[in-house]
Scaffold this active site. Structure first.
Site, PDB file in Angstrom:
ATOM      1  N   HIS A   1       0.903   5.158   1.400  1.00  0.00           N
ATOM      2  CA  HIS A   1       0.277   6.101   2.331  1.00  0.00           C
ATOM      3  C   HIS A   1       0.247   7.474   1.660  1.00  0.00           C
ATOM      4  CE1 HIS A   1       0.875   3.817   6.247  1.00  0.00           C
ATOM      5  NE2 HIS A   1       1.721   3.177   5.464  1.00  0.00           N
TER       6      HIS A   1
ATOM      7  N   HIS B   1       0.835  -1.211   0.000  1.00  0.00           N
ATOM      8  CA  HIS B   1       0.000   0.000   0.000  1.00  0.00           C
ATOM      9  C   HIS B   1       0.859   1.246   0.000  1.00  0.00           C
ATOM     10  CE1 HIS B   1       0.860  -1.284   4.099  1.00  0.00           C
ATOM     11  NE2 HIS B   1       0.915  -0.003   4.407  1.00  0.00           N
TER      12      HIS B   1
HETATM   13  P1  5GP Z   1       2.392   0.059   7.288  1.00  0.00           P
HETATM   14  O1  5GP Z   1       2.872   0.212   8.711  1.00  0.00           O
HETATM   15  O2  5GP Z   1       2.320  -1.413   6.908  1.00  0.00           O
HETATM   16  O3  5GP Z   1       3.125   0.878   6.287  1.00  0.00           O
HETATM   17  O4  5GP Z   1       0.936   0.636   7.266  1.00  0.00           O
HETATM   18  C1  5GP Z   1      -0.195  -0.066   7.647  1.00  0.00           C
HETATM   19  C2  5GP Z   1      -1.243   0.958   7.999  1.00  0.00           C
HETATM   20  O5  5GP Z   1      -2.493   0.311   8.032  1.00  0.00           O
HETATM   21  C3  5GP Z   1      -1.024   1.582   9.378  1.00  0.00           C
HETATM   22  O6  5GP Z   1      -0.827   2.977   9.260  1.00  0.00           O
HETATM   23  C4  5GP Z   1      -2.299   1.229  10.150  1.00  0.00           C
HETATM   24  O7  5GP Z   1      -2.766   2.278  10.967  1.00  0.00           O
HETATM   25  C5  5GP Z   1      -3.266   0.872   9.045  1.00  0.00           C
HETATM   26  N1  5GP Z   1      -4.227  -0.137   9.438  1.00  0.00           N
HETATM   27  C6  5GP Z   1      -3.959  -1.318  10.092  1.00  0.00           C
HETATM   28  N2  5GP Z   1      -5.102  -2.005  10.286  1.00  0.00           N
HETATM   29  C7  5GP Z   1      -6.088  -1.254   9.744  1.00  0.00           C
HETATM   30  C8  5GP Z   1      -7.510  -1.456   9.648  1.00  0.00           C
HETATM   31  O8  5GP Z   1      -8.085  -2.436  10.105  1.00  0.00           O
HETATM   32  N3  5GP Z   1      -8.221  -0.476   9.028  1.00  0.00           N
HETATM   33  C9  5GP Z   1      -7.627   0.650   8.514  1.00  0.00           C
HETATM   34  N4  5GP Z   1      -8.423   1.545   7.921  1.00  0.00           N
HETATM   35  N5  5GP Z   1      -6.287   0.863   8.588  1.00  0.00           N
HETATM   36  C10 5GP Z   1      -5.542  -0.079   9.202  1.00  0.00           C
END
Ligand code: 5GP
Ligand code: ZN
Length: 143
Positions: free
Chosen positions: A100, A98
Site C-alpha cells: 500500500h 501487495h
Molecule cells: P489488505 O487488507 O489485504 O492489505 O489490502 C487489500 C486492499 O485491497 C484493501 O485496502 C481494499 O480496499 C483493496 N481492494 C479490495 N478489493 C478491491 C477491488 O476490487 N479493487 C480495488 N481497486 N481495490 C480493492
C-alpha cells in the site's frame, strides 16, 4: 482460485490502473485511507510477503519507490506510508501480495496504536530469539 487482484490483472475486473508492465501492476485502492491510496502488485500471484522470490522483491521495490514518488508529487502529499499487511492477524484481506502507498497530509489522522513497554530483561529475550533464528539465515541476506 478466486483472487480479485488476479481478475484485475487479467482484465476481468475493472480498476483505476496507474502503471503496468510485464511484472507489476499498480492501481488505486477502492477504499482509500486518503485519496490517491495506491496498491503495487506483482502480476504473478504470491500469497504474501514471505512467498515472494528475491527477484520479484527487487523489481517490486524499485517500482514501489518510483510509484511512491509519483503519487506524493502529483497529489502534493506531505508524505506517505508504505504498508504491507501480512497475514489475517495483521489485517491482510486480499491474499495476493501487495504494497500500500498511503498519501499523508500534515495532521490528517493518526496511525499509532498504544505502545507496549518491555519489562526488565524481556527486550533482550525477544532479541535473542530473533537473533538465533537469523543466525541460520545470514547467507540469505548477505550471500
Ligand atoms: P489488505 O487488507 O489485504 O492489505 O489490502 C487489500 C486492499 O485491497 C484493501 O485496502 C481494499 O480496499 C483493496 N481492494 C479490495 N478489493 C478491491 C477491488 O476490487 N479493487 C480495488 N481497486 N481495490 C480493492
Ligand atoms: Zn492473485
Amino acid at each position: 482460485m478466486d483472487c480479485i487482484f488476479c481478475d484485475i490483472i487479467k482484465g476481468k475486473s475493472e480498476a483505476e490502473i496507474i502503471y503496468e508492465d510485464e511484472n507489476i501492476i499498480s492501481f488505486l485502492d477502492i477504499r482509500p485511507l486518503n485519496y490517491g491510496h495506491t496498491l503495487v502488485v506483482p502480476k504473478k500471484h504470491y500469497d504474501n510477503f514471505l512467498s515472494l522470490t528475491p527477484a520479484e522483491l527487487d523489481y517490486l521495490t524499485k517500482g514501489l519507490q518510483v510509484i511512491s514518488a509519483a503519487v506524493e508529487k502529483s497529489i502534493k502529499a506531505d508524505g506517505f506510508n508504505i504498508v504491507v499487511n501480512n497475514g489475517k492477524a495483521a489485517g491482510q484481506t486480499v491474499f495476493h501480495f501487495h504494497f500500500h502507498i498511503i498519501p499523508r497530509f500534515t495532521n490528517d489522522f493518526t496511525f499509532r496504536p498504544s505502545f507496549k513497554k518491555y519489562s526488565d530483561g524481556s527486550m533482550k529475550e525477544f532479541a535473542d530469539k530473533i537473533r538465533v533464528e537469523l543466525n541460520t539465515k545470514r547467507d540469505s541476506i548477505n550471500g
